[in-house]
Design a protein around this motif. Structure first.
Motif, PDB file in Angstrom:
ATOM      1  N   LEU A 102      42.188  51.835  33.778  1.00  0.00           N
ATOM      2  CA  LEU A 102      42.215  51.163  35.084  1.00  0.00           C
ATOM      3  C   LEU A 102      41.424  51.964  36.109  1.00  0.00           C
ATOM      4  N   LEU A 154      42.558  41.964  37.192  1.00  0.00           N
ATOM      5  CA  LEU A 154      44.022  41.875  37.163  1.00  0.00           C
ATOM      6  C   LEU A 154      44.474  40.554  37.760  1.00  0.00           C
ATOM      7  N   ILE A 162      50.434  51.480  38.047  1.00  0.00           N
ATOM      8  CA  ILE A 162      50.914  50.981  36.753  1.00  0.00           C
ATOM      9  C   ILE A 162      52.426  51.153  36.646  1.00  0.00           C
ATOM     10  N   CYS A 190      54.059  48.503  38.828  1.00  0.00           N
ATOM     11  CA  CYS A 190      53.973  47.203  38.162  1.00  0.00           C
ATOM     12  C   CYS A 190      54.948  47.120  36.997  1.00  0.00           C
ATOM     13  N   LEU A 236      50.587  44.846  32.869  1.00  0.00           N
ATOM     14  CA  LEU A 236      50.208  46.159  33.391  1.00  0.00           C
ATOM     15  C   LEU A 236      51.490  46.987  33.443  1.00  0.00           C
ATOM     16  N   ILE A 258      49.223  50.259  29.014  1.00  0.00           N
ATOM     17  CA  ILE A 258      47.901  50.432  29.616  1.00  0.00           C
ATOM     18  C   ILE A 258      47.648  51.908  29.928  1.00  0.00           C
ATOM     19  N   VAL A 268      46.617  42.620  32.961  1.00  0.00           N
ATOM     20  CA  VAL A 268      45.214  42.955  32.730  1.00  0.00           C
ATOM     21  C   VAL A 268      44.581  41.741  32.053  1.00  0.00           C
TER      22      VAL A 268
END
Length: 198
Positions: free
Chosen positions: A28, A92, A61, A64, A18, A23, A77
């Motif tokens: 999401l 996740l 995101i 992360c 992620l 992504i 993901v």
């Protein structure tokens, strides 16, 4: 450079980091927003709440991504590789090492259409392999809300399979809907895992 791989696979699942480079935040957001299908059931026992706008997905995101780059934690993901829902965002998975304690904590959530398929145990096996074979950690821990029977059953199955144990109840360990709650903690050591991985 990160200590974590950008992608992983297990028998039925693919795991993609992620990260802002990989992504789309709108993908999401579609599944974690207020009003998304089954979102109240999904978030009933987790420490995050449905998102009110796409900016929250983007910020998560980005966080992360930073954690991944700094080797502080990895969030992936999860996507099925085959079947009628192949390629969909199923949920996740996270792994957060505490390097000083030689410990990693695992976390996961799935969208409701993916419940009851054994994906949690499959994902746990892959994350344990990452923790012990690649990151050379000594213990992996996982917790759940005492009221979450689905998580309890899934965790008990894979903890038993890999030779781990239930450690007990930790008081006021997590916060859900602004309220402190206890958690139930389990752990698996690298020795236990190696003895039971086959």
């Amino acid at each position: 450079m990160s200590l974590f791989p950008t992608e992983l696979e297990s028998d039925r699942l693919r795991y993609e980091r992620l990260h802002p480079d990989d992504i789309d935040p709108f993908e999401l957001y579609e599944h974690v927003r207020a009003g998304a299908p089954h979102i109240d059931e999904i978030t009933e026992h987790v420490t995050w709440e449905p998102y009110d706008h796409p900016q929250e997905a983007l910020e998560w995101i980005e966080t992360c991504g930073e954690n991944f780059e700094d080797s502080d934690a990895a969030t992936y993901v999860i996507r099925p590789k085959e079947g009628d829902r192949a390629g969909e965002l199923a949920g996740l998975a996270g792994i957060q090492p505490d390097w000083d304690r030689q410990l990693a904590v695992l976390g996961v959530w799935f969208r409701k259409p993916f419940w009851g398929r054994g994906y949690s145990g499959e994902r746990a096996g892959r994350m344990l392999e990452l923790a012990f074979d690649r990151l050379d950690l000594e213990v992996v821990a996982v917790t759940h809300d005492p009221e979450n029977d689905n998580s309890r059953r899934a965790i008990e199955r894979y903890v038993e399979r890999f030779g781990g144990r239930r450690e007990g109840r930790i008081r006021n360990d997590i916060v859900i809907d602004g309220e402190p709650r206890d958690s139930i903690r389990y752990s698996i050591s690298s020795e236990e895992w190696r003895a039971n991985r086959g």
